[in-house]
Design an enzyme around this catalytic site. Structure first.
Site, short mmCIF file in Angstrom:
data_model
loop_
_atom_site.label_atom_id
_atom_site.label_comp_id
_atom_site.label_asym_id
_atom_site.label_seq_id
_atom_site.Cartn_x
_atom_site.Cartn_y
_atom_site.Cartn_z
N ASN A 8 0.82 -1.21 0.00
CA ASN A 8 0.00 0.00 0.00
C ASN A 8 0.86 1.27 0.00
O ASN A 8 1.73 1.43 -0.82
CB ASN A 8 -1.00 -0.04 1.16
CG ASN A 8 -2.41 -0.28 0.66
OD1 ASN A 8 -2.85 0.33 -0.32
ND2 ASN A 8 -3.15 -1.16 1.31
N ASP A 35 -3.68 2.27 5.17
CA ASP A 35 -3.88 1.97 3.75
C ASP A 35 -3.00 2.91 2.93
O ASP A 35 -1.79 2.90 3.09
CB ASP A 35 -5.37 2.11 3.42
CG ASP A 35 -5.78 1.35 2.17
OD1 ASP A 35 -5.09 1.47 1.14
OD2 ASP A 35 -6.80 0.64 2.21
#
Length: 306
Positions: A154, A204
């Site tokens: 990510n 994330d």
């Protein structure tokens, strides 16, 4: 302009469109537009802030990320291929494809470093095995593996000096740091910069501001938060009306508007009723913080007349 009280603003949806898995926002300071992707929808979106025009390109693939090229066109990570995409016509041209990789792998988040290389990670579709990797694509088109044993590759970010790279493998609930060598792109001195408490959700996508503080989208955490990578301290957050926050990027004329992507993936009907804006693109206008212009891939694809 009077600065707002920090973190007092309420993120607002940019337009009436919802993605299944919105991701990868990048601001084009040349055109004044925001580009982002719907990974599962296989779509590249572009929104012109001045005109309100919403343009999209269907790729017929899982589109993990896009990067701006130095000539204004796009580099896109599609399934396990890297392709040029003509921004106006959607015409595509294959650059390279991953070989000798496990089945059930796709590209995920990616970003250009200050020297114009494109860093892009992979992840298993099952999201449960460390069989992904992080790659670096140079201007010569050579895509080399840099890290392996990744589960969900990510967020990526570099400090202003270009000497530190930050990286997120989401299930680890941590932000890793590396000494970064700008001339070669080499990574050394791998370490954990700081961990993310379980109560905050999973880290994330990520960006970095003009003060070298990290902004992290928290999947399952209903927020985008600002973190000090030197101390690991959470400095504040913008709450959002959606749980699955995926990434963020600064944009706007002065780089002070914070754009935020989200997802509606996997939500039940009951959850969607409580989160009607899940999957939306949000913006915090005049956030009180400033980002830096997006790095561009240092290679110019040649297209025939579209």
């Amino acid at each position: 302009m009077k600065q707002p009280e920090l973190f007092s603003q309420k993120p607002k949806p940019v337009l009436a469109h919802r993605c299944e898995l919105g991701e990868g926002p990048v601001w084009d300071n040349h055109t004044g537009s925001l580009i982002w992707v719907d990974i599962l929808g296989g779509t590249i979106h572009e929104f012109d802030v001045a005109t309100g025009k919403h343009h999209h390109i269907k790729t017929q693939a899982l589109v993990g990320a896009v990067a701006l090229c130095t000539n204004g066109h796009l580099l896109a990570a599609l399934d396990t291929r890297l392709e040029w995409i003509h921004r106006d016509s959607g015409k595509r041209k294959l650059l390279t494809a991953l070989e000798h990789i496990p089945d059930g792998i796709r590209f995920n988040d990616g970003k250009c470093d200050p020297a114009g290389r494109f860093w892009i990670g992979t992840m298993p579709l099952s999201e449960d095995r460390p069989i992904g990797a992080l790659y670096c694509l140079g201007p010569d088109g050579d895509c080399k593996e840099q890290l392996r044993g990744i589960t969900i590759s990510n967020g990526l970010a570099w400090n202003a000096a270009g000497t530190t790279m930050y990286y997120i493998d989401t299930p680890t609930r941590a932000v890793q740091a590396f000494d970064f060598h700008p001339e070669t792109g080499a990574l050394t001195n791998r370490r954990i910069a700081f961990g993310i408490p379980e109560s905050e959700g999973f880290p994330d996508g990520m960006t970095i501001d003009s003060e070298d503080k990290l902004w992290i989208a928290h999947w399952g955490g209903w927020q985008v938060a600002r973190w000090d990578p030197e101390t690991g301290r959470k400095l504040g957050a913008f709450p959002l009306p959606a749980a699955q926050i995926t990434s963020c990027s600064f944009g706007g004329p002065e780089g002070e508007d914070l754009y935020i992507t989200s997802a509606s993936k996997g939500l039940t009907l009951g959850e969607l009723e409580k989160q009607p804006l899940a999957g939306s693109l949000f913006v915090v206008k005049n956030s009180g913080f400033r980002g830096r212009p997006a790095n561009r891939f240092a290679f110019e694809p040649k297209f025939d007349t579209p």
